[in-house]
Design a protein around this motif. Structure first.
Motif, short mmCIF file in Angstrom:
data_model
loop_
_atom_site.label_atom_id
_atom_site.label_comp_id
_atom_site.label_asym_id
_atom_site.label_seq_id
_atom_site.Cartn_x
_atom_site.Cartn_y
_atom_site.Cartn_z
N SER A 51 0.83 -1.21 0.00
CA SER A 51 0.00 0.00 0.00
C SER A 51 0.86 1.26 0.00
N ALA A 52 1.92 1.24 0.78
CA ALA A 52 2.83 2.40 0.82
C ALA A 52 3.49 2.62 -0.53
N LEU A 53 3.86 1.54 -1.21
CA LEU A 53 4.45 1.68 -2.54
C LEU A 53 3.46 2.31 -3.51
N VAL A 54 2.20 1.91 -3.45
CA VAL A 54 1.18 2.51 -4.32
C VAL A 54 1.10 4.01 -4.10
N VAL A 55 1.10 4.44 -2.85
CA VAL A 55 1.03 5.87 -2.55
C VAL A 55 2.26 6.59 -3.09
N HIS A 56 3.43 5.98 -2.93
CA HIS A 56 4.66 6.59 -3.42
C HIS A 56 4.63 6.69 -4.95
N ILE A 57 4.18 5.65 -5.63
CA ILE A 57 4.07 5.69 -7.09
C ILE A 57 3.08 6.78 -7.52
N ALA A 58 1.96 6.89 -6.82
CA ALA A 58 0.97 7.92 -7.15
C ALA A 58 1.57 9.31 -7.03
N THR A 59 2.43 9.52 -6.05
CA THR A 59 3.09 10.81 -5.88
C THR A 59 3.99 11.11 -7.07
N VAL A 60 4.75 10.13 -7.50
CA VAL A 60 5.63 10.30 -8.67
C VAL A 60 4.79 10.57 -9.92
N GLN A 61 3.70 9.87 -10.07
CA GLN A 61 2.84 10.09 -11.22
C GLN A 61 2.32 11.53 -11.26
N GLU A 62 1.97 12.06 -10.13
CA GLU A 62 1.52 13.45 -10.07
C GLU A 62 2.66 14.39 -10.45
N GLU A 63 3.86 14.13 -9.95
CA GLU A 63 5.02 14.98 -10.29
C GLU A 63 5.28 14.99 -11.79
N THR A 78 -2.47 -1.78 -9.69
CA THR A 78 -3.31 -2.79 -9.06
C THR A 78 -2.65 -3.23 -7.76
N LEU A 79 -3.36 -3.09 -6.68
CA LEU A 79 -2.86 -3.47 -5.36
C LEU A 79 -3.43 -4.83 -4.99
#
Length: 101
Positions: free
Chosen positions: A41-53, A61-62
């Motif tokens: 779950s933490a990795l998904v949040v980190h990836i989402a942050t990079v995607q926004e950047e 998919t989690l």
């Protein structure tokens, strides 16, 4: 302005630099395995942050202890572009910090 599609050879060459990644159905993708659901779950949040950047988003998919990332460029007609590899490289750099393999 839409991104330019990469050729099949360009995609194959770039994938050699990204172990674990593959190409299928006009997408590059990888599944990461993690130790726990919380780590995934933490990795998904980190990836989402990079995607926004990068302003470049993928399908995420989690699973219980897995994260699957599938990427192509909608602005280029749903094919693989340099932007997809830029995102994949960023994710590859951060995934080990979450214990992903």
């Amino acid at each position: 302005m839409p991104s330019e599609p990469l050729s099949q050879k360009e995609i194959e060459d770039r994938l050699r630099e990204l172990p674990g990644w593959a190409f299928e159905d006009d997408r590059i993708f990888r599944t990461y395995r993690l130790g726990t659901h919380f780590a995934a779950s933490a990795l998904v949040v980190h990836i989402a942050t990079v995607q926004e950047e990068l302003n470049h988003h993928s399908d995420l998919t989690l699973g219980y202890n897995t994260v699957r990332l599938s990427v192509n460029s909608h602005d280029a007609g749903g094919v693989v572009t340099e932007s997809d590899f830029a995102l994949a490289e960023r994710v590859e750099a951060l995934a080990p910090t979450h214990g992903a393999s």
